[in-house]
Write a protein that holds these residues in place. Structure first.
Motif, PDB file in Angstrom:
ATOM      1  N   PRO A 154       0.617  -1.386   0.076  1.00 34.27           N
ATOM      2  CA  PRO A 154      -0.104  -0.108  -0.014  1.00 34.27           C
ATOM      3  C   PRO A 154       0.831   1.369   0.053  1.00 34.27           C
ATOM      4  CG  PRO A 154      -0.828  -1.551   1.525  1.00 34.27           C
ATOM      5  CD  PRO A 154       0.509  -2.028   0.975  1.00 34.27           C
ATOM      6  N   ASP A 155       0.460   2.135  -0.755  1.00 34.13           N
ATOM      7  CA  ASP A 155       1.148   3.519  -0.460  1.00 34.13           C
ATOM      8  C   ASP A 155       0.865   4.320   0.627  1.00 34.13           C
ATOM      9  OD1 ASP A 155       1.987   6.273  -1.132  1.00 34.13           O
ATOM     10  OD2 ASP A 155       0.877   6.419  -2.950  1.00 34.13           O
ATOM     11  N   PRO A 156       1.771   4.460   1.390  1.00 31.36           N
ATOM     12  CA  PRO A 156       1.797   5.016   2.711  1.00 31.36           C
ATOM     13  C   PRO A 156       1.061   6.320   2.769  1.00 31.36           C
ATOM     14  CG  PRO A 156       3.917   4.838   2.177  1.00 31.36           C
ATOM     15  CD  PRO A 156       3.259   3.991   1.090  1.00 31.36           C
ATOM     16  N   ALA A 157       1.173   7.217   1.533  1.00 34.25           N
ATOM     17  CA  ALA A 157       0.433   8.424   1.577  1.00 34.25           C
ATOM     18  C   ALA A 157      -0.797   8.404   1.388  1.00 34.25           C
ATOM     19  CB  ALA A 157       1.192   9.300   0.378  1.00 34.25           C
ATOM     20  N   LEU A 158      -1.441   7.329   0.976  1.00 38.32           N
ATOM     21  CA  LEU A 158      -2.827   7.115   0.835  1.00 38.32           C
ATOM     22  C   LEU A 158      -3.629   6.511   1.861  1.00 38.32           C
ATOM     23  CD1 LEU A 158      -3.049   5.810  -2.805  1.00 38.32           C
ATOM     24  CD2 LEU A 158      -3.493   8.253  -2.128  1.00 38.32           C
ATOM     25  N   ILE A 159      -3.055   5.936   3.136  1.00 43.43           N
ATOM     26  CA  ILE A 159      -3.478   5.294   4.011  1.00 43.43           C
ATOM     27  C   ILE A 159      -4.055   6.350   5.381  1.00 43.43           C
ATOM     28  CG2 ILE A 159      -3.052   3.577   5.891  1.00 43.43           C
ATOM     29  CD1 ILE A 159      -1.061   2.273   4.213  1.00 43.43           C
ATOM     30  N   THR A 160      -5.351   6.339   5.267  1.00 43.35           N
ATOM     31  CA  THR A 160      -5.985   7.350   6.416  1.00 43.35           C
ATOM     32  C   THR A 160      -6.678   6.343   7.301  1.00 43.35           C
ATOM     33  OG1 THR A 160      -7.866   7.559   4.975  1.00 43.35           O
ATOM     34  CG2 THR A 160      -5.943   9.039   4.835  1.00 43.35           C
ATOM     35  N   GLU A 161      -7.159   5.118   7.067  1.00 40.55           N
ATOM     36  CA  GLU A 161      -7.825   4.196   7.965  1.00 40.55           C
ATOM     37  C   GLU A 161      -7.303   2.773   7.641  1.00 40.55           C
ATOM     38  OE1 GLU A 161     -11.915   3.550   7.174  1.00 40.55           O
ATOM     39  OE2 GLU A 161     -11.805   4.930   5.376  1.00 40.55           O
ATOM     40  N   LYS A 162      -7.692   1.850   8.364  1.00 41.41           N
ATOM     41  CA  LYS A 162      -7.530   0.548   8.046  1.00 41.41           C
ATOM     42  C   LYS A 162      -9.125  -0.148   8.754  1.00 41.41           C
ATOM     43  CE  LYS A 162      -2.732   0.185   7.837  1.00 41.41           C
ATOM     44  NZ  LYS A 162      -1.301  -0.756   8.530  1.00 41.41           N
ATOM     45  N   THR A 163      -9.915  -0.434   7.743  1.00 46.12           N
ATOM     46  CA  THR A 163     -11.295  -0.924   7.976  1.00 46.12           C
ATOM     47  C   THR A 163     -11.677  -2.010   7.237  1.00 46.12           C
ATOM     48  OG1 THR A 163     -12.118   1.315   8.610  1.00 46.12           O
ATOM     49  CG2 THR A 163     -13.612  -0.480   8.417  1.00 46.12           C
ATOM     50  N   THR A 164     -12.264  -3.080   7.842  1.00 49.80           N
ATOM     51  CA  THR A 164     -12.405  -4.171   6.957  1.00 49.80           C
ATOM     52  C   THR A 164     -13.804  -4.208   6.582  1.00 49.80           C
ATOM     53  OG1 THR A 164     -11.388  -5.714   8.719  1.00 49.80           O
ATOM     54  CG2 THR A 164     -12.913  -6.644   7.425  1.00 49.80           C
ATOM     55  N   ALA A 165     -13.800  -4.428   5.196  1.00 51.62           N
ATOM     56  CA  ALA A 165     -15.072  -4.416   4.356  1.00 51.62           C
ATOM     57  C   ALA A 165     -15.207  -5.729   3.517  1.00 51.62           C
ATOM     58  CB  ALA A 165     -15.417  -3.126   3.722  1.00 51.62           C
ATOM     59  N   GLN A 166     -16.405  -5.609   2.648  1.00 49.47           N
ATOM     60  CA  GLN A 166     -16.254  -6.872   1.711  1.00 49.47           C
ATOM     61  C   GLN A 166     -16.818  -6.320   0.229  1.00 49.47           C
ATOM     62  OE1 GLN A 166     -19.031  -9.457   3.658  1.00 49.47           O
ATOM     63  NE2 GLN A 166     -20.891  -9.016   2.253  1.00 49.47           N
ATOM     64  N   ILE A 167     -16.769  -6.942  -0.809  1.00 47.41           N
ATOM     65  CA  ILE A 167     -17.245  -6.526  -2.038  1.00 47.41           C
ATOM     66  C   ILE A 167     -18.865  -6.779  -2.078  1.00 47.41           C
ATOM     67  CG2 ILE A 167     -17.120  -6.834  -4.403  1.00 47.41           C
ATOM     68  CD1 ILE A 167     -14.584  -5.494  -3.105  1.00 47.41           C
ATOM     69  N   ALA A 168     -19.463  -5.861  -2.526  1.00 51.44           N
ATOM     70  CA  ALA A 168     -21.107  -5.964  -2.317  1.00 51.44           C
ATOM     71  C   ALA A 168     -21.545  -6.258  -3.699  1.00 51.44           C
ATOM     72  CB  ALA A 168     -21.595  -4.830  -1.703  1.00 51.44           C
ATOM     73  N   THR A 169     -20.960  -6.156  -4.842  1.00 49.18           N
ATOM     74  CA  THR A 169     -21.300  -6.484  -6.152  1.00 49.18           C
ATOM     75  C   THR A 169     -20.887  -7.753  -6.701  1.00 49.18           C
ATOM     76  OG1 THR A 169     -19.479  -5.294  -6.973  1.00 49.18           O
ATOM     77  CG2 THR A 169     -21.396  -4.061  -6.762  1.00 49.18           C
ATOM     78  N   PRO A 170     -21.542  -8.354  -7.746  1.00 48.92           N
ATOM     79  CA  PRO A 170     -20.894  -9.494  -8.120  1.00 48.92           C
ATOM     80  C   PRO A 170     -19.755  -9.515  -8.745  1.00 48.92           C
ATOM     81  CG  PRO A 170     -23.221  -9.115  -9.146  1.00 48.92           C
ATOM     82  CD  PRO A 170     -22.668  -7.826  -8.403  1.00 48.92           C
ATOM     83  N   VAL A 171     -19.138  -8.667  -9.126  1.00 53.89           N
ATOM     84  CA  VAL A 171     -17.506  -8.502  -9.642  1.00 53.89           C
ATOM     85  C   VAL A 171     -17.403  -6.886  -9.639  1.00 53.89           C
ATOM     86  CG1 VAL A 171     -18.161  -8.947 -12.231  1.00 53.89           C
ATOM     87  CG2 VAL A 171     -15.923  -9.187 -11.332  1.00 53.89           C
ATOM     88  N   CYS A 172     -16.381  -6.442  -9.085  1.00 57.58           N
ATOM     89  CA  CYS A 172     -15.767  -5.063  -9.542  1.00 57.58           C
ATOM     90  C   CYS A 172     -14.185  -5.264  -9.980  1.00 57.58           C
ATOM     91  CB  CYS A 172     -16.116  -4.453  -8.384  1.00 57.58           C
ATOM     92  SG  CYS A 172     -14.949  -4.716  -6.742  1.00 57.58           S
ATOM     93  N   ASP A 173     -14.010  -4.142 -10.626  1.00 57.68           N
ATOM     94  CA  ASP A 173     -12.490  -3.968 -11.050  1.00 57.68           C
ATOM     95  C   ASP A 173     -11.691  -3.286  -9.961  1.00 57.68           C
ATOM     96  OD1 ASP A 173     -13.099  -4.846 -13.488  1.00 57.68           O
ATOM     97  OD2 ASP A 173     -13.489  -2.850 -14.541  1.00 57.68           O
ATOM     98  N   LEU A 174     -10.549  -3.887  -9.631  1.00 53.99           N
ATOM     99  CA  LEU A 174      -9.604  -3.340  -8.804  1.00 53.99           C
ATOM    100  C   LEU A 174      -8.552  -2.654  -9.736  1.00 53.99           C
ATOM    101  CD1 LEU A 174      -8.482  -3.361  -5.756  1.00 53.99           C
ATOM    102  CD2 LEU A 174      -6.578  -5.264  -6.702  1.00 53.99           C
ATOM    103  N   ARG A 175      -8.480  -1.351  -9.752  1.00 51.91           N
ATOM    104  CA  ARG A 175      -8.210  -0.359 -10.635  1.00 51.91           C
ATOM    105  C   ARG A 175      -6.587   0.234 -10.030  1.00 51.91           C
ATOM    106  NH1 ARG A 175     -11.617   1.252 -14.714  1.00 51.91           N
ATOM    107  NH2 ARG A 175     -13.710   0.514 -14.321  1.00 51.91           N
ATOM    108  N   ARG A 176      -5.754   0.518 -10.815  1.00 53.59           N
ATOM    109  CA  ARG A 176      -4.428   1.199 -10.801  1.00 53.59           C
ATOM    110  C   ARG A 176      -4.327   2.436 -10.071  1.00 53.59           C
ATOM    111  NH1 ARG A 176      -0.581   0.041 -15.524  1.00 53.59           N
ATOM    112  NH2 ARG A 176      -1.675  -2.139 -15.180  1.00 53.59           N
ATOM    113  N   SER A 177      -5.477   3.253 -10.546  1.00 51.05           N
ATOM    114  CA  SER A 177      -5.733   4.529 -10.138  1.00 51.05           C
ATOM    115  C   SER A 177      -7.276   4.930 -10.182  1.00 51.05           C
ATOM    116  CB  SER A 177      -5.118   5.470 -10.754  1.00 51.05           C
ATOM    117  OG  SER A 177      -5.531   5.457 -12.192  1.00 51.05           O
ATOM    118  N   PRO A 178      -7.893   5.746  -9.358  1.00 48.00           N
ATOM    119  CA  PRO A 178      -9.363   6.241  -9.574  1.00 48.00           C
ATOM    120  C   PRO A 178      -9.651   6.112 -10.998  1.00 48.00           C
ATOM    121  CG  PRO A 178      -8.440   7.231  -7.862  1.00 48.00           C
ATOM    122  CD  PRO A 178      -7.385   6.602  -8.451  1.00 48.00           C
TER     123      PRO A 178
END
Length: 257
Positions: free
Chosen positions: A8-32
């Motif tokens: 993980p990019d340390p400059a982007l870390i503002t929290e650490k919360t557990t969640a889950q994917i809620a759609t059948p499939v979603c893209d994990l993207r390099r940037s927004p």
């Protein structure tokens, strides 16, 4: 040098919360809104590291991959009790095959079953046929047989689902289903595998630059490939010759988990 896919990019870390994917499939993207690196499936656990302007920076639990998903694609985490073990399944509004199907889930999706009615499991998403589910913690024993469940699936760069999958996604799905930890890209898969000794045998992995295939038998491979644009069997020697003739090089590694 750190690998941005796994660190993980340390400059982007503002929290650490557990969640889950809620759609059948979603893209994990390099940037927004950037290019797809991989995909995540319904119920898969992620650690939320940052949320800004509708995009959430996450790290996937299954392989440590980092990237951005749309914030609408995640929800609070449930404790999964089952996974989809069929190539795909429908989720119904009621425990009845004639009731409306509300969505479809791919092999490997995770669900929390809260009750059973007849031949259906009740989940937060709806009702799923029990025959399409396996309890969490139970594993298949033959990666090549798992990979064969994806036969005919369209090739999709960075894909991880029954709707579209690529070579390393297929290998990862097959190995994870057998309880074998596996990264998501072929270069890392090759690096962590043991060198294979002797002839090719079932469930060996064969690597080219940017490509990986599973050995089905000493003369046949199974792979998601851009040649057929699908998951398909191919004679091993023919594949080696074809890939070389296309200018993509020779086999770079023969590995065994």
């Amino acid at each position: 040098m750190t690998d941005r896919r796994l660190t993980p990019d340390p400059a982007l870390i503002t929290e650490k919360t557990t969640a889950q994917i809620a759609t059948p499939v979603c893209d994990l993207r390099r940037s927004p809104a950037g290019p797809r690196d991989r995909q995540l499936l319904f119920g898969e656990i992620v650690t939320v590291l940052n949320t800004t302007d509708g995009w959430t920076y996450v790290q996937a639990d299954k392989d440590g991959y980092c990237g951005f998903v749309q914030t609408t694609a995640i929800s609070a985490a449930d404790a999964a009790t089952h996974r989809v073990s069929a190539p795909a399944t429908h989720v119904y509004a009621e425990p009845n095959i004639k009731s409306p199907d509300q969505t479809s889930l791919s092999f490997g999706s995770l669900l929390c079953v809260t009750a059973t009615t007849g031949n259906f499991a009740e989940t937060s998403a709806g009702f799923v046929p029990l025959t399409h589910l396996a309890p969490q913690g139970t594993y298949a024993s033959d990666p090549a047989a798992v990979a064969a469940l994806f036969l005919g699936t369209p090739y999709l760069w960075g894909g991880n689902s029954r709707w579209g999958i690529d070579c390393s996604g297929l290998v990862q799905a097959a190995l994870l289903a057998c309880g074998i930890p596996c990264p998501a890209d072929s270069d890392i898969q090759s690096a962590i595998c043991n060198p294979a000794v002797g002839p090719y045998q079932r469930n060996d992995l064969i690597f080219w630059k940017g490509h990986v295939a599973i050995v089905s038998d000493p003369d046949t491979i199974l792979h998601a490939n851009g040649h057929s644009m699908s998951v398909a069997y191919e004679p091993l020697t023919a594949a080696i010759n074809r890939i070389a003739a296309q200018g993509e090089g020779s086999v770079t590694a023969h590995r065994r988990f």
